[in-house]
Scaffold this motif. Sequence first.
Motif, PDB file in Angstrom:
ATOM      1  N   THR A  12       0.856  -1.176   0.000  1.00 35.39           N
ATOM      2  CA  THR A  12       0.000   0.000   0.000  1.00 35.39           C
ATOM      3  C   THR A  12       0.888   1.220   0.000  1.00 35.39           C
ATOM      4  O   THR A  12       1.806   1.329   0.821  1.00 35.39           O
ATOM      5  CB  THR A  12      -0.917   0.029   1.234  1.00 35.39           C
ATOM      6  N   LEU A  13       0.644   2.143  -0.922  1.00 33.66           N
ATOM      7  CA  LEU A  13       1.436   3.362  -1.016  1.00 33.66           C
ATOM      8  C   LEU A  13       0.549   4.582  -0.796  1.00 33.66           C
ATOM      9  O   LEU A  13      -0.449   4.773  -1.495  1.00 33.66           O
ATOM     10  CB  LEU A  13       2.118   3.462  -2.383  1.00 33.66           C
ATOM     11  N   LEU A  14       0.928   5.393   0.189  1.00 33.79           N
ATOM     12  CA  LEU A  14       0.209   6.619   0.503  1.00 33.79           C
ATOM     13  C   LEU A  14       1.014   7.810  -0.002  1.00 33.79           C
ATOM     14  O   LEU A  14       2.127   8.044   0.461  1.00 33.79           O
ATOM     15  CB  LEU A  14       0.006   6.726   2.018  1.00 33.79           C
ATOM     16  N   GLY A  15       0.468   8.531  -0.953  1.00 34.64           N
ATOM     17  CA  GLY A  15       1.159   9.696  -1.497  1.00 34.64           C
ATOM     18  C   GLY A  15       1.622   9.455  -2.918  1.00 34.64           C
ATOM     19  O   GLY A  15       2.450   8.573  -3.159  1.00 34.64           O
ATOM     20  N   ALA A  55      -7.579   3.242  -3.661  1.00 35.91           N
ATOM     21  CA  ALA A  55      -8.434   3.300  -2.475  1.00 35.91           C
ATOM     22  C   ALA A  55      -9.103   4.663  -2.392  1.00 35.91           C
ATOM     23  O   ALA A  55      -8.508   5.686  -2.725  1.00 35.91           O
ATOM     24  CB  ALA A  55      -7.604   3.031  -1.222  1.00 35.91           C
ATOM     25  N   ARG A  56     -10.343   4.686  -1.903  1.00 31.90           N
ATOM     26  CA  ARG A  56     -11.054   5.950  -1.781  1.00 31.90           C
ATOM     27  C   ARG A  56     -10.578   6.764  -0.583  1.00 31.90           C
ATOM     28  O   ARG A  56     -10.639   7.995  -0.608  1.00 31.90           O
ATOM     29  CB  ARG A  56     -12.555   5.677  -1.658  1.00 31.90           C
ATOM     30  N   GLU A  60      -8.991   2.911   3.993  1.00 30.64           N
ATOM     31  CA  GLU A  60      -9.215   1.780   3.095  1.00 30.64           C
ATOM     32  C   GLU A  60      -7.896   1.263   2.537  1.00 30.64           C
ATOM     33  O   GLU A  60      -7.677   0.051   2.441  1.00 30.64           O
ATOM     34  CB  GLU A  60     -10.136   2.210   1.951  1.00 30.64           C
ATOM     35  N   ALA A  61      -6.997   2.164   2.204  1.00 29.33           N
ATOM     36  CA  ALA A  61      -5.690   1.768   1.659  1.00 29.33           C
ATOM     37  C   ALA A  61      -4.877   1.008   2.694  1.00 29.33           C
ATOM     38  O   ALA A  61      -4.253  -0.013   2.398  1.00 29.33           O
ATOM     39  CB  ALA A  61      -4.931   3.005   1.188  1.00 29.33           C
TER      40      ALA A  61
END
Length: 298
Positions: A12-15, A55-56, A60-61
């Motif tokens: 999972t990648l945020l950003g 992911a919304r 969720e992500a």
Amino acid sequence: MTDTTTEKTPVTLLGLGTMGTALARAWLTAGHPVTVWNRTPSRAAALAAEGARVARTAAEAVSANPLIVACLLDDTSVEEVLTDTTLTDKDVVNLTTTTPAQARTRAKWAHERGARYLDGGIMAVPAMIGAPESGGYVLYSGSGPLFEQHRPTLAVPAGTRYVGEDPGHAALHDVALLSAMYGMFAGAAHAFALLRKEDIDPTTFAPLLADWLSAMAPAVHRTADQLRTGDYTKGVVSTLAMQVAGTPTFLATARDQGVSPELLTPYFTLMHRRLTEATGEEDLTGVIDLLLRSEPTA
């Protein structure tokens, strides 16, 4: 027929800034299932077309995979994005640029929420991600077992360098290396400025400058050895006294060329000060001691 394929770790990648997008694309290219989230959803469109799950919400992500990689604007952004997520039993790898103190605080913050934590410092620009021949790498610090567990996955976008259990050490190495880079850029800027008003093609000077900087770079090993042993006279090539004696020439040349000496004078001032406090037979290493404050600043 035996199936020899290896299941790839989901990420999972945020950003999804320029760097985050490059990281996601490298994992997708290598066959890793990737879930992405970004504050501005439109930035995920291209990656979705390449197979990423979008992911919304950040929550969720985070819930999608055990391995969570954050590549956000700053430490405040990391806290804001992760606060309303469930981090229990998650492995958080924070590749956001922060200070060492922020990295240590964020590691404690993550542990209190049931997560394991690694901090990272990216020593690469986006174009170097996913290109092993570029020489880019990422510094990691924090849990050694966690690093070893995820090393194959983390090594996909760029090389990996583990620098210790202290979560702040990746950020510290990152800032130290970049600080040296900016010092080099400052010296190069002064060098080009000296030539600026002359009939000298900067493109013919550039190879000379690059070769000279490359030739001087190994001197850092001598400096490191002197710091380790405490003997600043060991292996000296040009003494402090000799180099201080030469500083007027540099300043006079700058004046004659109409160039401000402001990039040089701070270092020259430290050299002169060190000469008044120590033997002139030592190297320039003693300047480092002058930079150390007796008490840390707030």
